[in-house]
Motif scaffolding. Structure first.
Motif, PDB file in Angstrom:
ATOM      1  N   GLY A   1      11.363  35.871 -40.632  1.00 25.35           N
ATOM      2  CA  GLY A   1      11.115  36.033 -42.047  1.00 25.35           C
ATOM      3  C   GLY A   1      12.290  36.593 -42.817  1.00 25.35           C
ATOM      4  O   GLY A   1      12.273  36.602 -44.060  1.00 25.35           O
ATOM      5  N   GLY A   2      13.296  37.051 -42.105  1.00 29.73           N
ATOM      6  CA  GLY A   2      14.461  37.636 -42.739  1.00 29.73           C
ATOM      7  C   GLY A   2      15.463  36.594 -43.207  1.00 29.73           C
ATOM      8  O   GLY A   2      15.227  35.383 -43.117  1.00 29.73           O
ATOM      9  N   SER A   3      16.594  37.090 -43.717  1.00 29.84           N
ATOM     10  CA  SER A   3      17.630  36.219 -44.274  1.00 29.84           C
ATOM     11  C   SER A   3      19.002  36.596 -43.728  1.00 29.84           C
ATOM     12  O   SER A   3      19.252  37.759 -43.373  1.00 29.84           O
ATOM     13  N   LEU A   4      19.861  35.602 -43.681  1.00 34.33           N
ATOM     14  CA  LEU A   4      21.278  35.788 -43.362  1.00 34.33           C
ATOM     15  C   LEU A   4      22.083  34.836 -44.223  1.00 34.33           C
ATOM     16  O   LEU A   4      21.596  33.759 -44.598  1.00 34.33           O
ATOM     17  N   ARG A   5      23.312  35.234 -44.509  1.00 35.13           N
ATOM     18  CA  ARG A   5      24.227  34.359 -45.224  1.00 35.13           C
ATOM     19  C   ARG A   5      25.468  34.156 -44.370  1.00 35.13           C
ATOM     20  O   ARG A   5      26.208  35.118 -44.119  1.00 35.13           O
ATOM     21  N   LEU A   6      25.690  32.924 -43.940  1.00 39.31           N
ATOM     22  CA  LEU A   6      26.878  32.594 -43.165  1.00 39.31           C
ATOM     23  C   LEU A   6      27.992  32.172 -44.110  1.00 39.31           C
ATOM     24  O   LEU A   6      27.751  31.524 -45.125  1.00 39.31           O
ATOM     25  N   SER A   7      29.212  32.532 -43.737  1.00 36.76           N
ATOM     26  CA  SER A   7      30.387  32.111 -44.494  1.00 36.76           C
ATOM     27  C   SER A   7      31.307  31.307 -43.592  1.00 36.76           C
ATOM     28  O   SER A   7      31.362  31.532 -42.380  1.00 36.76           O
ATOM     29  N   CYS A   8      32.046  30.389 -44.203  1.00 38.80           N
ATOM     30  CA  CYS A   8      33.005  29.551 -43.482  1.00 38.80           C
ATOM     31  C   CYS A   8      34.300  29.548 -44.282  1.00 38.80           C
ATOM     32  O   CYS A   8      34.334  29.007 -45.394  1.00 38.80           O
ATOM     33  N   ALA A   9      35.328  30.158 -43.732  1.00 33.90           N
ATOM     34  CA  ALA A   9      36.608  30.248 -44.433  1.00 33.90           C
ATOM     35  C   ALA A   9      37.621  29.313 -43.786  1.00 33.90           C
ATOM     36  O   ALA A   9      37.862  29.400 -42.574  1.00 33.90           O
ATOM     37  N   ALA A  10      38.199  28.450 -44.590  1.00 32.26           N
ATOM     38  CA  ALA A  10      39.221  27.524 -44.113  1.00 32.26           C
ATOM     39  C   ALA A  10      40.572  27.931 -44.675  1.00 32.26           C
ATOM     40  O   ALA A  10      40.681  28.283 -45.850  1.00 32.26           O
ATOM     41  N   SER A  11      41.599  27.890 -43.823  1.00 31.95           N
ATOM     42  CA  SER A  11      42.934  28.274 -44.267  1.00 31.95           C
ATOM     43  C   SER A  11      43.971  27.420 -43.564  1.00 31.95           C
ATOM     44  O   SER A  11      43.676  26.731 -42.593  1.00 31.95           O
ATOM     45  N   GLY A  12      45.207  27.476 -44.082  1.00 31.60           N
ATOM     46  CA  GLY A  12      46.292  26.703 -43.491  1.00 31.60           C
ATOM     47  C   GLY A  12      46.764  25.607 -44.420  1.00 31.60           C
ATOM     48  O   GLY A  12      46.663  25.709 -45.638  1.00 31.60           O
ATOM     49  N   SER A  13      47.225  24.524 -43.842  1.00 33.64           N
ATOM     50  CA  SER A  13      47.855  23.444 -44.600  1.00 33.64           C
ATOM     51  C   SER A  13      46.817  22.487 -45.190  1.00 33.64           C
ATOM     52  O   SER A  13      46.723  21.318 -44.808  1.00 33.64           O
ATOM     53  N   ILE A  14      46.060  23.001 -46.146  1.00 32.31           N
ATOM     54  CA  ILE A  14      45.005  22.214 -46.770  1.00 32.31           C
ATOM     55  C   ILE A  14      45.437  21.765 -48.153  1.00 32.31           C
ATOM     56  O   ILE A  14      45.821  22.591 -48.970  1.00 32.31           O
ATOM     57  N   VAL A  15      45.362  20.470 -48.396  1.00 35.09           N
ATOM     58  CA  VAL A  15      45.603  19.957 -49.739  1.00 35.09           C
ATOM     59  C   VAL A  15      44.312  20.061 -50.547  1.00 35.09           C
ATOM     60  O   VAL A  15      44.291  20.548 -51.663  1.00 35.09           O
ATOM     61  N   SER A  16      43.234  19.590 -49.937  1.00 38.88           N
ATOM     62  CA  SER A  16      41.924  19.732 -50.562  1.00 38.88           C
ATOM     63  C   SER A  16      40.856  19.502 -49.495  1.00 38.88           C
ATOM     64  O   SER A  16      41.129  18.931 -48.439  1.00 38.88           O
ATOM     65  N   ILE A  17      39.660  19.962 -49.795  1.00 40.36           N
ATOM     66  CA  ILE A  17      38.547  19.811 -48.865  1.00 40.36           C
ATOM     67  C   ILE A  17      37.564  18.796 -49.418  1.00 40.36           C
ATOM     68  O   ILE A  17      37.132  18.898 -50.573  1.00 40.36           O
ATOM     69  N   TYR A  18      37.234  17.810 -48.610  1.00 41.71           N
ATOM     70  CA  TYR A  18      36.260  16.803 -48.999  1.00 41.71           C
ATOM     71  C   TYR A  18      34.843  17.310 -48.812  1.00 41.71           C
ATOM     72  O   TYR A  18      33.983  17.100 -49.656  1.00 41.71           O
ATOM     73  N   GLY A  19      34.589  17.975 -47.703  1.00 40.93           N
ATOM     74  CA  GLY A  19      33.232  18.433 -47.434  1.00 40.93           C
ATOM     75  C   GLY A  19      33.180  19.457 -46.333  1.00 40.93           C
ATOM     76  O   GLY A  19      34.174  19.705 -45.638  1.00 40.93           O
ATOM     77  N   MET A  20      32.014  20.074 -46.213  1.00 41.03           N
ATOM     78  CA  MET A  20      31.768  21.052 -45.162  1.00 41.03           C
ATOM     79  C   MET A  20      30.397  20.787 -44.574  1.00 41.03           C
ATOM     80  O   MET A  20      29.450  20.459 -45.293  1.00 41.03           O
ATOM     81  N   ASP A  21      30.305  20.944 -43.255  1.00 40.34           N
ATOM     82  CA  ASP A  21      29.034  20.773 -42.560  1.00 40.34           C
ATOM     83  C   ASP A  21      28.731  22.053 -41.796  1.00 40.34           C
ATOM     84  O   ASP A  21      29.635  22.767 -41.370  1.00 40.34           O
ATOM     85  N   TRP A  22      27.429  22.295 -41.594  1.00 39.62           N
ATOM     86  CA  TRP A  22      26.988  23.337 -40.677  1.00 39.62           C
ATOM     87  C   TRP A  22      26.168  22.670 -39.569  1.00 39.62           C
ATOM     88  O   TRP A  22      25.214  21.949 -39.852  1.00 39.62           O
ATOM     89  N   TYR A  23      26.581  22.917 -38.334  1.00 39.72           N
ATOM     90  CA  TYR A  23      25.854  22.464 -37.158  1.00 39.72           C
ATOM     91  C   TYR A  23      25.319  23.704 -36.430  1.00 39.72           C
ATOM     92  O   TYR A  23      25.808  24.820 -36.629  1.00 39.72           O
ATOM     93  N   ARG A  24      24.355  23.476 -35.571  1.00 35.83           N
ATOM     94  CA  ARG A  24      23.900  24.555 -34.695  1.00 35.83           C
ATOM     95  C   ARG A  24      23.567  23.997 -33.329  1.00 35.83           C
ATOM     96  O   ARG A  24      23.241  22.826 -33.176  1.00 35.83           O
ATOM     97  N   GLN A  25      23.671  24.876 -32.337  1.00 36.90           N
ATOM     98  CA  GLN A  25      23.319  24.495 -30.976  1.00 36.90           C
ATOM     99  C   GLN A  25      22.601  25.654 -30.309  1.00 36.90           C
ATOM    100  O   GLN A  25      23.166  26.747 -30.174  1.00 36.90           O
TER     101      GLN A  25
END
Length: 122
Positions: free
Chosen positions: A15-39
């Motif tokens: 019943g609780g909540s969490l907020r995940l973050s995803c930080a991308a860095s390095g030689s990026i011109v632009s980001i088209y999209g982001m996905d979250w997977y789980r296993q």
């Protein structure tokens, strides 16, 4: 090179909540999209949510109405807000960044983070 790092995982009660973050860095011109997977242990990796420039947002049926994916393009950062968490949400969560790394072409590359553990248990 592009680096992707997830954060925000942890132990939470049902019943609780969490907020995940995803930080991308390095030689990026632009980001088209982001996905979250789980296993989860003993299970196949599954796509949880995705966001892209089309614009398009996708959610797995199992998280629809409980999870929200978002992006901050200025910060090259993505988020997964997870509410009403259930024990079956327990898994390692991975962020995948689809990025352009050259201003001279339109080739997108895929970069995975190492994952962050989410455990939902009382």
């Amino acid at each position: 090179q592009v680096q992707v790092v997830e954060s925000g995982g942890g132990l939470v009660q049902p019943g609780g909540s969490l907020r995940l973050s995803c930080a991308a860095s390095g030689s990026i011109v632009s980001i088209y999209g982001m996905d979250w997977y789980r296993q989860a242990p003993g299970k196949q990796r599954e796509l949880v949510a995705a966001i892209s420039n089309d614009p398009r947002i996708h959610y797995a049926d199992s998280v629809w109405g409980r999870f929200t994916i978002s992006r901050d393009n200025a910060k090259n950062t993505g988020y997964l807000q997870m509410n009403s968490l259930k024990p079956e949400d327990t898994a390692v969560y991975y962020c995948v960044v689809h990025a352009y790394i050259s201003p001279d072409d339109e080739i997108r590359y895929e970069y995975w983070g190492p994952g962050t553990q989410v455990t939902v248990s009382s």
